[in-house]
Write a protein that holds these residues in place. Structure first.
Motif, short mmCIF file in Angstrom:
data_model
loop_
_atom_site.label_atom_id
_atom_site.label_comp_id
_atom_site.label_asym_id
_atom_site.label_seq_id
_atom_site.Cartn_x
_atom_site.Cartn_y
_atom_site.Cartn_z
N ILE A 296 11.70 29.49 -7.83
CA ILE A 296 9.99 29.08 -6.89
C ILE A 296 10.27 29.05 -5.77
O ILE A 296 9.31 29.30 -4.90
CB ILE A 296 9.76 28.83 -8.31
N SER A 297 10.91 27.49 -5.55
CA SER A 297 10.74 26.64 -4.63
C SER A 297 11.41 27.34 -3.51
O SER A 297 10.54 27.47 -2.52
CB SER A 297 11.17 25.40 -5.22
N LEU A 298 12.16 27.98 -3.55
CA LEU A 298 12.95 29.10 -1.80
C LEU A 298 11.87 29.96 -1.89
O LEU A 298 11.66 30.18 0.05
CB LEU A 298 14.45 29.25 -2.56
N LEU A 299 12.10 30.62 -2.69
CA LEU A 299 10.92 31.71 -2.25
C LEU A 299 9.41 31.17 -2.04
O LEU A 299 8.94 31.40 -1.22
CB LEU A 299 9.81 32.16 -3.61
N VAL A 300 8.51 30.27 -1.96
CA VAL A 300 7.73 29.71 -1.49
C VAL A 300 7.85 29.07 0.15
O VAL A 300 6.53 29.54 1.18
CB VAL A 300 6.94 28.85 -2.14
N PHE A 301 9.39 28.58 -0.10
CA PHE A 301 9.51 28.12 1.24
C PHE A 301 9.71 29.37 1.96
O PHE A 301 9.13 29.47 3.54
CB PHE A 301 11.25 27.28 0.92
N SER A 302 10.26 30.12 1.95
CA SER A 302 10.46 31.97 2.79
C SER A 302 9.39 32.03 2.90
O SER A 302 9.10 32.27 4.26
CB SER A 302 11.89 32.68 1.65
N ILE B 93 9.32 38.08 -10.63
CA ILE B 93 9.85 37.03 -10.58
C ILE B 93 9.27 36.13 -11.21
O ILE B 93 9.33 35.66 -11.92
CB ILE B 93 10.82 36.29 -9.27
N GLY B 94 8.20 35.57 -10.32
CA GLY B 94 7.45 34.69 -10.94
C GLY B 94 7.00 34.60 -12.39
O GLY B 94 7.17 33.75 -12.96
N LEU B 95 6.31 36.31 -12.28
CA LEU B 95 6.18 36.34 -13.01
C LEU B 95 6.88 36.51 -14.52
O LEU B 95 6.50 36.52 -15.81
CB LEU B 95 5.17 38.36 -14.25
N SER B 96 7.83 36.83 -14.35
CA SER B 96 9.28 36.82 -15.44
C SER B 96 9.41 35.82 -15.98
O SER B 96 9.98 36.02 -16.88
CB SER B 96 9.89 38.14 -15.27
N LEU B 97 9.53 34.70 -15.26
CA LEU B 97 9.75 33.63 -15.24
C LEU B 97 8.47 33.10 -16.12
O LEU B 97 9.29 32.67 -17.74
CB LEU B 97 10.06 32.72 -14.01
#
Length: 121
Positions: free
Chosen positions: A1-7, A22-26
């Motif tokens: 999640i961190s890297l996706l938000v960063f990107s 991805i967040g919903l599946s997590l």
């Protein structure tokens, strides 16, 4: 999640299209709780904004968040057509093939890696 938000904050807001499922599946698989996901997202947004504003402001010699300016120009001011447009033919014969050229290498790597993993069973 961190890297996706960063990107998403630094490079492209379009990454959110990938980050949301991805967040919903997590969340659904209970790997991450809602409060942990929100807290991580907020921390990374703040960290990413500070980093990109400092770096890009130094490089451009003015206070700047490039992705924010692009979002404002394209969405709020509705001037995205000023970037120029191409015919539909161009996207299918030029843009997509160039995009897939870079990813096809990784596709073959993934296929061979998967085969190697299956042979180890």
């Amino acid at each position: 999640i961190s890297l996706l938000v960063f990107s998403a904050v630094i490079f492209r807001c379009d990454v959110l299209v990938i980050a949301a499922p991805i967040g919903l599946s997590l969340l659904y698989s209970k790997i991450v709780t809602l409060s942990d996901g929100i807290l991580t997202g907020i921390k990374m947004v703040i960290f990413s904004l500070v980093l990109t504003i400092i770096f890009d402001s130094i490089m451009w010699r003015r206070l700047l968040w490039p992705e924010g300016e692009v979002f404002f120009f394209n969405t709020i001011e509705n001037k995205s057509s000023e970037w120029g447009t191409q015919s539909k033919h161009w996207y299918f014969t030029s843009a997509l093939p160039r995009t897939f050229t870079a990813t096809i290498i990784w596709m073959f790597f993934g296929v061979f890696f998967k085969i190697g993993v299956n042979n180890n069973k």
